[in-house]
Design a protein around this motif. Structure first.
Motif, mmCIF file in Angstrom:
data_model
loop_
_atom_site.group_PDB
_atom_site.id
_atom_site.type_symbol
_atom_site.label_atom_id
_atom_site.label_comp_id
_atom_site.label_asym_id
_atom_site.label_seq_id
_atom_site.Cartn_x
_atom_site.Cartn_y
_atom_site.Cartn_z
ATOM 1 N N MET A 571 0.848 -1.192 0.000
ATOM 2 C CA MET A 571 0.000 0.000 0.000
ATOM 3 C C MET A 571 0.886 1.245 0.000
ATOM 4 S SD MET A 571 -3.210 -0.766 2.550
ATOM 5 C CE MET A 571 -3.836 0.870 2.200
ATOM 6 N N ILE A 572 0.535 2.214 -0.863
ATOM 7 C CA ILE A 572 1.183 3.521 -0.893
ATOM 8 C C ILE A 572 0.125 4.541 -0.511
ATOM 9 C CG2 ILE A 572 2.422 5.191 -2.319
ATOM 10 C CD1 ILE A 572 3.511 2.935 -3.960
ATOM 11 N N PRO A 573 0.087 4.976 0.751
ATOM 12 C CA PRO A 573 -1.025 5.814 1.243
ATOM 13 C C PRO A 573 -1.176 7.127 0.490
ATOM 14 C CG PRO A 573 0.298 4.950 3.062
ATOM 15 C CD PRO A 573 1.050 4.654 1.810
ATOM 16 N N ARG A 574 -0.077 7.703 0.017
ATOM 17 C CA ARG A 574 -0.185 9.025 -0.614
ATOM 18 C C ARG A 574 -1.126 9.014 -1.807
ATOM 19 N NH1 ARG A 574 4.749 12.343 -3.635
ATOM 20 N NH2 ARG A 574 3.439 14.071 -4.370
ATOM 21 N N PHE A 575 -1.120 7.930 -2.572
ATOM 22 C CA PHE A 575 -1.974 7.840 -3.758
ATOM 23 C C PHE A 575 -3.157 6.894 -3.560
ATOM 24 C CE2 PHE A 575 2.399 8.686 -5.215
ATOM 25 C CZ PHE A 575 2.200 9.919 -5.823
ATOM 26 N N GLY A 576 -3.264 6.276 -2.378
ATOM 27 C CA GLY A 576 -4.350 5.331 -2.145
ATOM 28 C C GLY A 576 -4.211 4.042 -2.926
ATOM 29 N N ASP A 577 -2.983 3.688 -3.316
ATOM 30 C CA ASP A 577 -2.753 2.482 -4.117
ATOM 31 C C ASP A 577 -2.655 1.255 -3.215
ATOM 32 O OD1 ASP A 577 -2.696 4.002 -6.380
ATOM 33 O OD2 ASP A 577 -0.511 4.167 -6.452
ATOM 34 N N HIS A 578 -3.180 0.142 -3.698
ATOM 35 C CA HIS A 578 -3.022 -1.164 -3.043
ATOM 36 C C HIS A 578 -2.664 -2.170 -4.130
ATOM 37 C CE1 HIS A 578 -4.828 -4.667 -0.471
ATOM 38 N NE2 HIS A 578 -3.557 -4.836 -0.783
ATOM 39 N N HIS A 600 14.456 -19.148 -11.484
ATOM 40 C CA HIS A 600 13.081 -18.717 -11.201
ATOM 41 C C HIS A 600 12.337 -18.639 -12.532
ATOM 42 C CE1 HIS A 600 14.485 -17.614 -7.186
ATOM 43 N NE2 HIS A 600 15.433 -16.915 -7.754
ATOM 44 N N TYR A 601 11.141 -19.197 -12.585
ATOM 45 C CA TYR A 601 10.366 -19.113 -13.816
ATOM 46 C C TYR A 601 8.880 -19.048 -13.488
ATOM 47 C CZ TYR A 601 10.646 -24.178 -12.930
ATOM 48 O OH TYR A 601 10.638 -25.420 -12.349
ATOM 49 N N GLY A 602 8.139 -18.442 -14.404
ATOM 50 C CA GLY A 602 6.704 -18.251 -14.212
ATOM 51 C C GLY A 602 6.327 -16.826 -14.564
ATOM 52 N N GLU A 603 5.099 -16.471 -14.256
ATOM 53 C CA GLU A 603 4.566 -15.150 -14.598
ATOM 54 C C GLU A 603 4.042 -14.459 -13.353
ATOM 55 O OE1 GLU A 603 0.731 -14.067 -17.009
ATOM 56 O OE2 GLU A 603 2.364 -14.273 -18.468
ATOM 57 N N ILE A 604 4.380 -13.184 -13.211
ATOM 58 C CA ILE A 604 3.895 -12.336 -12.120
ATOM 59 C C ILE A 604 2.937 -11.309 -12.717
ATOM 60 C CG2 ILE A 604 4.521 -10.572 -10.441
ATOM 61 C CD1 ILE A 604 7.091 -12.003 -9.925
ATOM 62 N N THR A 605 1.774 -11.169 -12.097
ATOM 63 C CA THR A 605 0.811 -10.152 -12.497
ATOM 64 C C THR A 605 0.624 -9.184 -11.332
ATOM 65 O OG1 THR A 605 -0.338 -11.712 -13.949
ATOM 66 C CG2 THR A 605 -1.520 -9.711 -13.320
ATOM 67 N N ILE A 606 0.912 -7.918 -11.562
ATOM 68 C CA ILE A 606 0.789 -6.882 -10.533
ATOM 69 C C ILE A 606 -0.443 -6.050 -10.853
ATOM 70 C CG2 ILE A 606 1.937 -4.990 -9.343
ATOM 71 C CD1 ILE A 606 4.594 -6.051 -10.309
ATOM 72 N N ARG A 607 -1.366 -6.008 -9.903
ATOM 73 C CA ARG A 607 -2.615 -5.245 -10.062
ATOM 74 C C ARG A 607 -2.738 -4.224 -8.947
ATOM 75 N NH1 ARG A 607 -4.259 -10.509 -11.498
ATOM 76 N NH2 ARG A 607 -5.205 -10.644 -13.571
ATOM 77 N N ASN A 608 -3.318 -3.092 -9.290
ATOM 78 C CA ASN A 608 -3.704 -2.099 -8.297
ATOM 79 C C ASN A 608 -5.190 -2.300 -8.021
ATOM 80 O OD1 ASN A 608 -4.178 0.086 -6.670
ATOM 81 N ND2 ASN A 608 -3.335 1.611 -8.071
ATOM 82 N N THR A 609 -5.508 -2.845 -6.856
ATOM 83 C CA THR A 609 -6.908 -3.186 -6.563
ATOM 84 C C THR A 609 -7.783 -1.949 -6.411
ATOM 85 O OG1 THR A 609 -6.468 -3.269 -4.177
ATOM 86 C CG2 THR A 609 -6.184 -5.308 -5.419
ATOM 87 N N LYS A 610 -7.164 -0.788 -6.219
ATOM 88 C CA LYS A 610 -7.938 0.444 -6.054
ATOM 89 C C LYS A 610 -8.128 1.195 -7.371
ATOM 90 C CE LYS A 610 -8.198 -0.048 -1.587
ATOM 91 N NZ LYS A 610 -9.481 -0.370 -0.930
ATOM 92 N N SER A 611 -7.470 0.747 -8.415
ATOM 93 C CA SER A 611 -7.593 1.418 -9.702
ATOM 94 C C SER A 611 -7.269 0.436 -10.812
ATOM 95 C CB SER A 611 -6.628 2.618 -9.769
ATOM 96 O OG SER A 611 -6.588 3.159 -11.074
ATOM 97 N N SER A 612 -8.015 0.519 -11.895
ATOM 98 C CA SER A 612 -7.772 -0.340 -13.059
ATOM 99 C C SER A 612 -7.059 0.411 -14.169
ATOM 100 C CB SER A 612 -9.108 -0.885 -13.588
ATOM 101 O OG SER A 612 -9.974 0.181 -13.969
ATOM 102 N N ALA A 613 -6.411 1.529 -13.807
ATOM 103 C CA ALA A 613 -5.759 2.357 -14.820
ATOM 104 C C ALA A 613 -4.600 1.640 -15.482
ATOM 105 C CB ALA A 613 -5.288 3.672 -14.196
#
Length: 790
Positions: A571-578, A600-613
Motif C-alpha cells: 500500500m502507498i497511502p499518498r496515492f491510495g494504491d493497493h 526462477h520461472y513463471g509469470e507475475i501479475t501486478i494489479r492495483n486493486t484500487k484502480s484499473s488504470a
C-alpha cells in the motif's frame, strides 16, 4: 482386438476422394506434460481444416496465444477406447490426450477421423503442401516409362521407407501398447507418374501399389507423343534463355543502384558521426566540470572527517526539520581496504546514480565511510534514504526504542565460513522422497545457512528505496514500473545461494528488523507448522508491505522445486494504491551432482486493486544453464485498454531496464557482493546483517526471535557439533509440544497475526497491530513467554 488395447486409425484409402469439408470443432481435453509439472493438464483445443491448435483457454486462442499446433493429416493417430486416450505422433513429438466423458471422447474421435481424411485428401490433391515429396527426373518427361520400370520404382520407394516403418513400429512397441500395424508409406501416383510420398500417417496404401500396371493404351499414346514432348522441351529452353537474359540485365541494373545507395549512406553516416562527436564532446565537457566540483566537495568532506580512530562518531538528525540538536553514537568500525571504495570509485557510483532512475541498494553505502560521503554529496539519494517511518519512526526519535539507535557500523562479515558439504551423501537422504514435500524431511545442519525463512522474507526489502521512489512518483505508469522493479529485486539475493537452504521456522518463532537507514520496521512470525505458513508486516512513512506465503517443496530426482502459494501486498497511502502480486516458482538444479544453480520461472501479475488504470505482467523466462536467456525477465505495463505504455527487460540477478534497446533506462540493479562471498554462503551485505545480535537488542527482543535460536547461532559461529545437537533437540521439543497440544485439544494461536477471509474468499494472515505496542509497553523482557521454543 482387446477393449483396452491401442487401435490405430486408418487414413485415406486408394481411390478415396471428394472428402467433404468438416465443420470446426472445439472444446477442452486433458494433455499430458512431462516436466516440471508432469501429469494431465486441461487445455482448450480447436480443430479446423485438419489443424489441431491448443492453448490454456478460449481467450488465449482468440488472442493468438497458442501453445502448439498439430497437423492431424501428417500424424499417426491411435486411440484407446476404455481409457479414452488419443495419441497423435508427429515424429517430432507424441501428443498424449485424454477425455473424461465417453460422449465427448466419441465426438472428438469422429471429428479427428473426418478432419484427418480431409487433410490427407487436400495434400494428395495439392502435392506442394505435402511435407515429403519427390519430383520425377527429366527423363520421365522426355520418354515414357515401361510398366516394369514403374513397378520397380514403386518397390524402391517402399524399400526406402521400410526403415521408417520399422522405427515407428519399435516406438509403439516400446510403449507396450501392441500397435503392430505395418505402415506402407505411399500415396497414389499422379497422372505424370511422379511418386509423391506422404507422412507415415496413411497406413492403408500398401504393397498393392507395387503391382500397379499402367494401362497399355496410355503407354502407346505416350510413345506416339514423344516427338511433341521433345518439341515442347525445345520451346521451353528457348523461353528459358530469354528469361535468363532479362534477369541478367535486371541484376546488373540492381547492382549499379546498390552502389549508388551505398555511397549515399556512407555520406550520411559521416555527417551523423560528426554531429555525434560534437554532442559527445559537449557531454564530456559537462561531466568533467561536474567531476571537478565533486572532487572539491569530497576533498573538503574528507578533510573534516577523522578516520584514524576505530571509534567513529556518527551524527544523525533526530527531528524532521533537521534541527541543530544531534546525537553522537560511538561505534566500532571495521576499517578494511576491501570494505572501502576509492575516491574515483565513489565518484563513478555517483554518476551511475544520476544516469538511472534509482541507484543500487543503500546497504552498499553502509559498507564504507567513503560511500556514505557520496550519499551526502548527492541531494537526490540522500533525500530518498533519509526518510523514516511515520508512527514508528517518531517513537525511534523519541527514544521509545532504546538501544536500537541508528548504527552505521553493522558487521561486514560472518563469524565463520560455511562448512564443507562434499562428504554428505544426499542420495541416501532424498532417494525415498522423490515427488514428496521436503518441508517434512529433516536435513543435516550442514546443508542450512544461518538464516531462516522469516529472515529471508525481510531480505526481500533490501531495495525498499524503490518503494520510497514510487511514493514520490506522480505518474501511475512510472509508479507501476518501480513496483515491478521491487518485485524482481527480491530474487536477486538468491543467485549465489543454491548451495544451502534456510532453517525452517518453528511454530510461534518471530523475527524483527528495524532499519532507520532504510526507514522501515519489519516483523514476521511462523503462523502455521503443517502446512508451513510464514507471515510478515512492514511499516514505513511511504508504504506498508505485508505477505503470507505457504512454501511447497518438491524433489524430482535431479532438481528441487519450491512453489510459493500466497499473495504479496503493498500500500502507498499518498496515492491510495493497493498493489497485489504473486510469486514465481523457484528450482534448484543439480541437487545430487554437478554445479548447483538456481532458476526462477513463471509469470507475475501486478494489479492495483484500487484502480484499473494500469496493469503489469512480468515473465521469468525458463531456460537452461548454458542458454543465453537464463535468468531473463520480460514484461510490460499497459493501460486499461490493453495498450503497452512501458516495456521492461533485463535479468533478475543483474538489473531491470525500461524502454527499447539501446535507449532503455536502467530502473534497478543489485549492489556489489562482499569480499569472499563464496566462502560465506553467498550472502549479500544486507543478508550478513540480518542475524546480527548486538547487546542492546537482547533486552528488547521477544524470546521467540530467530536471533536467539541456538542451532542457527552455532552454525553461524562454525560450531557444527553443537548446531547439529541443538537442531535435533529443538525438533524433538516441537514434536513433543505438538503431540501434547493434540492430546489436550489445545490449538496454539499466533501472537501477532490473525486470520481473515478477503473478498475473494481466500484466507489471509494480517497483523493484529500488537507487536510494536507490546514492545513499547510493558516490553517483551517484562512478559512471560507463552511458549519455550528452544
Amino acid at each position: 482386438m482387446e477393449a483396452d488395447s491401442w487401435e490405430i486409425i486408418e487414413g485415406l484409402k486408394i481411390g478415396q476422394s471428394n472428402v467433404q469439408r468438416p465443420d470446426k470443432h472445439e472444446g477442452f481435453m486433458l494433455k499430458k506434460r512431462k516436466w516440471p509439472l508432469k501429469g494431465w493438464h486441461k487445455r482448450f483445443f480447436v480443430l479446423d481444416n485438419g489443424i489441431l491448435k491448443y492453448s490454456k483457454s478460449p481467450i488465449d486462442i482468440q488472442k493468438g496465444k497458442l501453445h502448439g499446433s498439430i497437423d492431424v493429416g501428417l500424424s499417426v493417430m491411435s486411440i484407446k477406447k476404455r481409457a479414452r486416450r488419443i495419441d497423435l505422433d508427429t515424429e517430432e513429438h507424441i501428443y498424449h490426450l485424454k477425455v473424461k466423458s465417453q460422449d465427448i471422447f466419441d465426438a472428438w474421435v469422429s471429428k479427428l477421423r473426418h478432419h484427418r481424411l480431409y487433410r490427407q485428401n487436400e495434400i494428395v490433391r495439392s502435392p506442394r503442401e505435402a511435407t515429403m515429396r519427390t519430383f520425377p527426373p527429366p527423363a520421365a518427361i522426355e520418354s515414357p516409362q515401361p510398366a516394369s520400370s514403374v513397378g520397380h520404382e514403386a518397390k524402391t520407394n517402399c524399400v526406402e521407407l521400410s526403415k521408417k516403418e520399422k522405427r515407428l513400429n519399435r516406438r509403439w512397441r516400446t510403449k507396450s501398447v501392441g500397435k503392430d500395424a505395418k505402415f506402407q508409406l505411399q500415396v497414389p501416383l499422379s497422372a505424370s507418374m511422379s511418386p509423391v510420398r506422404l507422412h507415415s500417417s496413411n497406413p492403408n496404401l500398401c504393397a498393392e501399389l507395387v503391382d500397379f500396371q499402367p494401362p497399355v493404351s496410355r503407354l502407346t499414346d505416350s510413345v506416339e507423343c514423344a516427338s511433341d514432348y521433345i518439341k515442347l522441351q525445345e520451346e521451353f529452353c528457348s523461353i528459358a534463355q530469354k528469361v535468363h537474359s532479362l534477369l541478367k540485365s535486371a541484376f546488373n541494373t540492381v547492382a549499379i543502384e546498390k552502389e549508388k545507395i551505398k555511397q549515399i549512406l556512407c555520406d550520411q553516416e559521416q555527417t551523423d558521426q560528426s554531429a555525434q562527436i560534437n554532442s559527445l564532446r559537449k557531454s564530456l565537457s559537462q561531466a568533467l566540470s561536474q567531476n571537478a566540483e565533486l572532487r572539491t566537495r569530497l576533498s573538503r568532506i574528507h578533510s573534516e572527517s577523522v578516520l584514524t580512530e576505530q571509534v567513529v562518531s556518527v551524527n544523525i538528525i533526530s527531528t524532521p526539520d533537521e534541527a541543530v540538536e544531534q546525537m553522537g553514537i560511538p561505534l566500532t568500525q571495521q576499517a578494511s581496504n576491501e570494505s572501502r571504495l576509492s575516491m574515483s570509485e565513489s565518484v563513478s557510483e555517483f554518476f551511475d546514480a544520476q544516469e538511472v532512475l534509482l541507484s543500487a541498494s543503500s546497504s552498499e553505502n553502509e559498507g564504507s565511510d567513503d560511500e556514505s560521503y557520496v550519499s551526502d554529496v548527492s541531494d537526490n539519494i540522500s533525500e530518498d534514504n533519509a526518510s523514516v517511518t511515520d508512527n514508528v519512526s517518531r517513537q525511534m526519535a523519541n527514544g521509545d526504542f532504546a538501544g536500537c539507535a541508528f548504527r552505521n557500523g553493522r558487521r561486514t562479515c560472518l563469524p565463520a565460513p560455511c562448512p564443507d558439504t562434499s562428504n554428505i551423501n544426499l542420495w541416501n537422504i532424498l532417494r525415498n522422497n522423490i515427488g514428496k514435500d521436503l518441508s517434512k524431511v529433516s536435513m543435516p545442519v550442514e546443508l542450512n545457512e544461518p538464516l531462516n525463512t522469516l529472515q529471508r522474507m525481510c531480505e526481500e526489502l533490501e531495495y525498499s528505496e524503490l518503494l520510497d521512489k514510487a511514493a514520490e512518483t506522480e505518474d501511475p505508469f512510472e509508479r507501476m514500473v518501480l513496483v515491478a522493479a521491487f518485485a524482481i529485486s527480491g530474487y536477486s539475493s538468491t543467485y549465489y545461494r543454491a548451495g544451502s537452504k534456510p532453517f525452517n521456522p518453528l511454530l510461534g518463532e518471530t523475527y524483527e528488523c528495524i532499519r532507520e537507514d532504510k526507514g522501515f520496521c519489519f516483523f514476521s512470525e511462523q503462523v502455521s507448522h503443517h502446512p508451513p505458513i510464514s507471515a510478515c508486516h512492514c511499516e514505513s512513512k511511504n508504504f506498508t508491505f505485508w505477505q503470507d506465503v505457504r512454501w511447497k517443496n518438491k524433489f524430482w530426482g535431479k532438481s528441487m522445486e519450491i512453489l510459493p502459494i500466497g499473495t504479496v501486498n503493498l500500500m502507498i497511502p499518498r496515492f491510495g494504491d493497493h498493489y497485489e502480486w504473486n510469486k514465481v516458482t523457484t528450482c534448484v538444479h543439480n541437487i545430487l551432482s554437478g554445479r548447483r544453480w538456481i532458476e526462477h520461472y513463471g509469470e507475475i501479475t501486478i494489479r492495483n486493486t484500487k484502480s484499473s488504470a494500469c496493469l503489469c505482467k512480468l515473465t521469468f523466462v525458463k531456460g537452461n544453464y548454458w542458454s543465453s536467456n537464463v535468468n531473463e525477465v520480460q514484461g510490460f505495463v499497459m493501460d486499461q485498454e490493453g495498450k503497452v505504455i512501458h516495456r521492461l527487460f533485463g535479468k533478475w540477478h543483474e538489473g531491470l531496464y525500461c524502454g527499447v534497446p539501446p535507449s532503455a533506462k536502467c530502473i534497478w540493479r543489485p549492489g556489489s557482493m562482499p569480499t569472499d562471498y563464496e566462502l560465506y554462503y553467498g550472502f549479500t551485505r544486507f543478508a550478513i546483517e540480518l542475524n546480527e545480535l548486538c547487546p542492546e537488542l537482547k533486552d528488547v527482543l521477544p524470546r521467540t526471535d530467530a536471533r536467539f535460536r541456538p542451532d542457527q547461532r552455532h552454525l553461524e559461529e562454525g560450531n557444527l557439533e553443537m548446531a547439529s545437537s541443538d537442531k535435533q533437540r529443538i525438533e524433538d521439543l516441537q514434536r513433543t509440544r505438538r503431540k501434547w497440544n493434540e492430546e489436550n485439544n489445545i490449538k496454539q494461536e499466533p501472537r501477532f497475526f490473525k486470520k481473515m477471509v478477503d473478498a475473494n474468499h481466500r484466507e489471509r494472515w494480517v497483523s493484529n497491530n500488537t507487536y510494536w505496542e507490546l514492545r513499547k509497553n510493558p516490553g517483551f523482557i517484562n512478559m512471560e513467554p507463552t511458549v519455550s521454543l528452544w
